[in-house]
Scaffold this motif. Structure first.
Motif, PDB file in Angstrom:
ATOM      1  N   SER A  41       0.839  -1.203   0.000  1.00 57.57           N
ATOM      2  CA  SER A  41       0.000   0.000   0.000  1.00 57.57           C
ATOM      3  C   SER A  41       0.873   1.251   0.000  1.00 57.57           C
ATOM      4  O   SER A  41       2.069   1.189   0.277  1.00 57.57           O
ATOM      5  CB  SER A  41      -0.930   0.001   1.220  1.00 57.57           C
ATOM      6  N   ILE A  42       0.272   2.363  -0.326  1.00 59.72           N
ATOM      7  CA  ILE A  42       0.956   3.651  -0.285  1.00 59.72           C
ATOM      8  C   ILE A  42       0.609   4.295   1.056  1.00 59.72           C
ATOM      9  O   ILE A  42      -0.551   4.321   1.451  1.00 59.72           O
ATOM     10  CB  ILE A  42       0.496   4.576  -1.434  1.00 59.72           C
ATOM     11  N   ALA A  76       7.546   7.002   4.160  1.00 64.83           N
ATOM     12  CA  ALA A  76       6.324   7.735   3.830  1.00 64.83           C
ATOM     13  C   ALA A  76       6.477   9.233   4.084  1.00 64.83           C
ATOM     14  O   ALA A  76       5.733  10.035   3.534  1.00 64.83           O
ATOM     15  CB  ALA A  76       5.151   7.194   4.642  1.00 64.83           C
ATOM     16  N   LEU A  77       7.455   9.615   4.908  1.00 63.02           N
ATOM     17  CA  LEU A  77       7.698  11.037   5.149  1.00 63.02           C
ATOM     18  C   LEU A  77       8.354  11.696   3.938  1.00 63.02           C
ATOM     19  O   LEU A  77       8.206  12.892   3.718  1.00 63.02           O
ATOM     20  CB  LEU A  77       8.589  11.234   6.378  1.00 63.02           C
ATOM     21  N   LEU A  78       9.076  10.900   3.166  1.00 63.35           N
ATOM     22  CA  LEU A  78       9.827  11.441   2.039  1.00 63.35           C
ATOM     23  C   LEU A  78       9.047  11.433   0.737  1.00 63.35           C
ATOM     24  O   LEU A  78       9.142  12.354  -0.061  1.00 63.35           O
ATOM     25  CB  LEU A  78      11.122  10.653   1.864  1.00 63.35           C
ATOM     26  N   ASN A  79       8.295  10.362   0.501  1.00 59.28           N
ATOM     27  CA  ASN A  79       7.575  10.247  -0.768  1.00 59.28           C
ATOM     28  C   ASN A  79       6.437   9.242  -0.639  1.00 59.28           C
ATOM     29  O   ASN A  79       6.213   8.696   0.424  1.00 59.28           O
ATOM     30  CB  ASN A  79       8.531   9.837  -1.898  1.00 59.28           C
ATOM     31  N   SER A  80       5.767   8.998  -1.721  1.00 64.68           N
ATOM     32  CA  SER A  80       4.651   8.044  -1.728  1.00 64.68           C
ATOM     33  C   SER A  80       5.138   6.637  -2.034  1.00 64.68           C
ATOM     34  O   SER A  80       4.608   5.948  -2.905  1.00 64.68           O
ATOM     35  CB  SER A  80       3.613   8.481  -2.766  1.00 64.68           C
ATOM     36  N   ALA A  81       6.140   6.202  -1.318  1.00 61.88           N
ATOM     37  CA  ALA A  81       6.724   4.884  -1.545  1.00 61.88           C
ATOM     38  C   ALA A  81       5.750   3.776  -1.119  1.00 61.88           C
ATOM     39  O   ALA A  81       4.955   3.941  -0.195  1.00 61.88           O
ATOM     40  CB  ALA A  81       8.027   4.745  -0.765  1.00 61.88           C
ATOM     41  N   VAL A  82       5.851   2.665  -1.802  1.00 63.48           N
ATOM     42  CA  VAL A  82       5.053   1.486  -1.463  1.00 63.48           C
ATOM     43  C   VAL A  82       5.588   0.893  -0.165  1.00 63.48           C
ATOM     44  O   VAL A  82       6.799   0.778   0.037  1.00 63.48           O
ATOM     45  CB  VAL A  82       5.140   0.452  -2.618  1.00 63.48           C
ATOM     46  N   ARG A  83       4.687   0.535   0.726  1.00 66.92           N
ATOM     47  CA  ARG A  83       5.071  -0.085   1.998  1.00 66.92           C
ATOM     48  C   ARG A  83       5.741  -1.425   1.714  1.00 66.92           C
ATOM     49  O   ARG A  83       5.250  -2.229   0.928  1.00 66.92           O
ATOM     50  CB  ARG A  83       3.855  -0.297   2.895  1.00 66.92           C
ATOM     51  N   CYS A  97       1.794   9.092  15.502  1.00 64.62           N
ATOM     52  CA  CYS A  97       1.955   9.142  14.044  1.00 64.62           C
ATOM     53  C   CYS A  97       2.246  10.561  13.574  1.00 64.62           C
ATOM     54  O   CYS A  97       1.687  11.518  14.091  1.00 64.62           O
ATOM     55  CB  CYS A  97       0.680   8.665  13.365  1.00 64.62           C
ATOM     56  N   LEU A  98       3.097  10.645  12.578  1.00 61.70           N
ATOM     57  CA  LEU A  98       3.420  11.919  11.951  1.00 61.70           C
ATOM     58  C   LEU A  98       3.060  11.840  10.474  1.00 61.70           C
ATOM     59  O   LEU A  98       3.499  10.922   9.773  1.00 61.70           O
ATOM     60  CB  LEU A  98       4.915  12.231  12.111  1.00 61.70           C
ATOM     61  N   HIS A  99       2.293  12.785  10.013  1.00 64.33           N
ATOM     62  CA  HIS A  99       1.870  12.849   8.611  1.00 64.33           C
ATOM     63  C   HIS A  99       2.957  13.510   7.763  1.00 64.33           C
ATOM     64  O   HIS A  99       3.659  14.402   8.219  1.00 64.33           O
ATOM     65  CB  HIS A  99       0.564  13.637   8.510  1.00 64.33           C
ATOM     66  N   ARG A 100       3.102  13.043   6.530  1.00 65.55           N
ATOM     67  CA  ARG A 100       4.103  13.577   5.603  1.00 65.55           C
ATOM     68  C   ARG A 100       3.983  15.093   5.443  1.00 65.55           C
ATOM     69  O   ARG A 100       4.973  15.810   5.448  1.00 65.55           O
ATOM     70  CB  ARG A 100       3.978  12.914   4.234  1.00 65.55           C
ATOM     71  N   LYS A 101       2.783  15.605   5.304  1.00 64.02           N
ATOM     72  CA  LYS A 101       2.577  17.046   5.101  1.00 64.02           C
ATOM     73  C   LYS A 101       3.121  17.840   6.290  1.00 64.02           C
ATOM     74  O   LYS A 101       3.812  18.848   6.102  1.00 64.02           O
ATOM     75  CB  LYS A 101       1.095  17.344   4.889  1.00 64.02           C
ATOM     76  N   ALA A 102       2.840  17.399   7.495  1.00 64.94           N
ATOM     77  CA  ALA A 102       3.333  18.087   8.692  1.00 64.94           C
ATOM     78  C   ALA A 102       4.857  18.030   8.750  1.00 64.94           C
ATOM     79  O   ALA A 102       5.512  19.031   9.071  1.00 64.94           O
ATOM     80  CB  ALA A 102       2.728  17.461   9.948  1.00 64.94           C
ATOM     81  N   PHE A 103       5.421  16.885   8.413  1.00 64.95           N
ATOM     82  CA  PHE A 103       6.880  16.727   8.409  1.00 64.95           C
ATOM     83  C   PHE A 103       7.520  17.704   7.429  1.00 64.95           C
ATOM     84  O   PHE A 103       8.477  18.397   7.764  1.00 64.95           O
ATOM     85  CB  PHE A 103       7.238  15.279   8.043  1.00 64.95           C
ATOM     86  N   ARG A 104       6.988  17.784   6.234  1.00 64.90           N
ATOM     87  CA  ARG A 104       7.560  18.670   5.211  1.00 64.90           C
ATOM     88  C   ARG A 104       7.465  20.136   5.628  1.00 64.90           C
ATOM     89  O   ARG A 104       8.376  20.919   5.373  1.00 64.90           O
ATOM     90  CB  ARG A 104       6.883  18.433   3.868  1.00 64.90           C
ATOM     91  N   GLU A 105       6.355  20.515   6.250  1.00 63.36           N
ATOM     92  CA  GLU A 105       6.211  21.897   6.725  1.00 63.36           C
ATOM     93  C   GLU A 105       7.262  22.220   7.783  1.00 63.36           C
ATOM     94  O   GLU A 105       7.878  23.289   7.747  1.00 63.36           O
ATOM     95  CB  GLU A 105       4.809  22.119   7.288  1.00 63.36           C
TER      96      GLU A 105
END
Length: 133
Positions: A41-42, A76-83, A97-105
């Motif tokens: 999954s992504i 998943a923090l870096l890109n939409s990589a497959v698990r 849990c940390l969401h990718r969007k929050a991490f990038r901000e």
């Protein structure tokens, strides 16, 4: 416990300040047998295990067991990589849990702060005072 895990993580250990990351973490509970992530999954979440334990299943075979203080899903923090594996709760788990969007901000803000600090330092050197930013 959260800061200790973040400080040791290869992807996060060089951050200037861990508080913005900790502030953005969201709690998630999983009961025994519940699948947290599916192989193939992504994903867009990174997980830290505060309580409980999980099994790591790759291609149908258990390859590891993780418990308190461990983390997974950092790609998943870096890109939409497959698990690359399925993670299933063995005992009731509490994750942060940390969401990718929050991490990038957070990364963008901290990088901007680094640049501003370096500019201020250079402006303090006489040789560089005649140059603009």
């Amino acid at each position: 416990m959260l800061k200790s895990c973040l400080v040791q993580h290869f992807l996060l250990k060089d951050l200037l300040n861990f508080n913005p990351i900790i502030d953005k973490l969201q709690e998630k509970i999983a009961v025994p047998g519940e699948v947290v992530i599916w192989q193939g999954s992504i994903g867009d979440l990174f997980y830290i295990i505060e309580k409980g334990s999980c099994e790591v299943v790759k291609d149908g075979k258990r390859v590891a067991v993780m418990s308190e203080g461990k983390s997974f899903g950092e790609m998943a923090l870096l890109n939409s990589a497959v698990r690359q594996a399925t993670i299933r709760a063995l005992r009731t788990c509490r994750f942060w849990c940390l969401h990718r969007k929050a991490f990038r901000e957070i990364i963008a803000i901290q990088e901007k702060q680094k640049v501003e600090e370096r500019l201020q330092f250079l402006k303090g050197i006489e040789l560089f005072q005649k140059f603009n930013d």
